[in-house]
Write a protein that holds these residues in place. Structure first.
Motif, PDB file in Angstrom:
ATOM      1  N   LEU A 129      -2.714   1.285  -3.152  1.00 52.36           N
ATOM      2  CA  LEU A 129      -2.096   0.591  -4.153  1.00 52.36           C
ATOM      3  C   LEU A 129      -2.967   0.264  -5.353  1.00 52.36           C
TER       4      LEU A 129
ATOM      5  N   SER B  60       0.862  -1.254  -0.184  1.00 49.44           N
ATOM      6  CA  SER B  60      -0.173   0.155   0.203  1.00 49.44           C
ATOM      7  C   SER B  60       0.917   1.309   0.099  1.00 49.44           C
ATOM      8  N   VAL B  61      -0.022   2.515   0.749  1.00 54.30           N
ATOM      9  CA  VAL B  61       1.315   3.453   0.239  1.00 54.30           C
ATOM     10  C   VAL B  61       0.317   4.478   1.037  1.00 54.30           C
TER      11      VAL B  61
END
Length: 289
Positions: free
Chosen positions: A201, A146-147
């Motif tokens: 993401l 993820s981010v």
């Protein structure tokens, strides 16, 4: 709209007969305790809640009394990233409970310099582009790349890894973000998903989650956040988190920060799927599935 206006009751969800409930309790910030069949899983537990002055002045230390009071039991601890408000208390809780810690290389390095033995920590960063899968007790965990939300003038706060420090305590800014994960939790026929920062993401999460534990902080600076999170995860219900003032002590309860713009968030999420259930719980409150 106040958080209590959309609060889930403890019996907001049906628990199938014939099995123990899955109890999901909010520890404040992005922290959760998930219990099932005698096993306790903690995600991003942060109970010290250092004041803004303490964060600005110098090195941070975990509050041993808060750990004993609010995280007395854990069999496993998961960290989604390594900012201080997600990971500061993790080594202390692991030491107190004997729980195994699952996290990024930054998390593992922090636990090592805090003195945890090697067998008590596991690096779950993917080496081949596929999510790492782990089974702990009745839980199957998948660490989804993820981010972090880029809410500081378009930048991720404190980027990079915790890797170049060899002593503790650390200052706030030294708790660098590290790798970021969404955590896909499968237990007793249910799927839960922990989104510890308000971005993702799009290609990675699998859809149709029963309960999404979703970070609110930073959502307003993430482009098309509502349609993206709803399209990527397609949750049946959303439990909002990380909307509270985490510089206030646990005993003060959860106070919403106006910048979270929760009414607009709820409107944006339900515009995508009017059937989705969205709610909160009080600090230390819980729901059962």
């Amino acid at each position: 709209m106040r958080p209590e206006d959309i609060a889930f009751g403890p019996r907001a969800f049906d628990v199938p007969t014939g099995r123990a409930p899955i109890r999901v309790s909010w520890l404040g910030t992005a922290g959760f305790r998930i219990e099932h069949d005698g096993f306790t899983l903690l995600i991003d537990p942060y109970v010290t809640r250092a004041s803004l002055l303490a964060c600005a002045r110098g090195p941070l230390t975990s509050d041993a009394d808060a750990v004993r009071r609010f995280a007395p039991k854990a069999d496993a601890i998961v960290t989604g990233h390594t900012h201080f408000d997600h990971v500061l208390d993790v080594p202390a809780i692991a030491r107190h409970t004997g729980a195994k810690v699952f996290g990024s290389r930054s998390c593992v390095h922090l636990c090592r310099i805090e003195g945890l033995p090697e067998h008590q920590v596991m690096d779950v960063e993917s080496r081949r582009g596929q999510p790492t899968k782990v089974e702990v007790g009745p839980f199957e965990l998948r660490f989804i790349p993820s981010v972090h939300a880029a809410f500081m003038l378009g930048r991720i706060p404190m980027p990079g890894d915790i890797s170049d420090c060899d002593q503790i305590p650390l200052r706030t800014g030294h708790y660098r973000c590290g790798a970021v994960f969404g955590v896909d939790i499968r237990v007793a026929g249910k799927r839960l998903y922990h989104l510890g920062s308000a971005d993702l993401l799009d290609a990675y999460p699998e859809r149709d989650v029963d309960l999404l534990m979703m970070c609110v902080a930073g959502w307003t600076t993430t482009a098309r956040f509502c349609p993206r999170v709803m399209g990527a995860i397609r949750p049946g219900a959303i439990l909002l988190s990380h909307w509270d003032n985490f510089f206030a002590p646990m005993d003060a309860g959860a106070k919403a920060l106006p910048a979270m713009q929760m009414p607009r968030l709820v409107e944006g999420l339900t515009a995508v799927d009017p059937s989705v259930r969205i709610g909160t719980v009080p600090l230390l409150g819980s729901v059962e599935l």
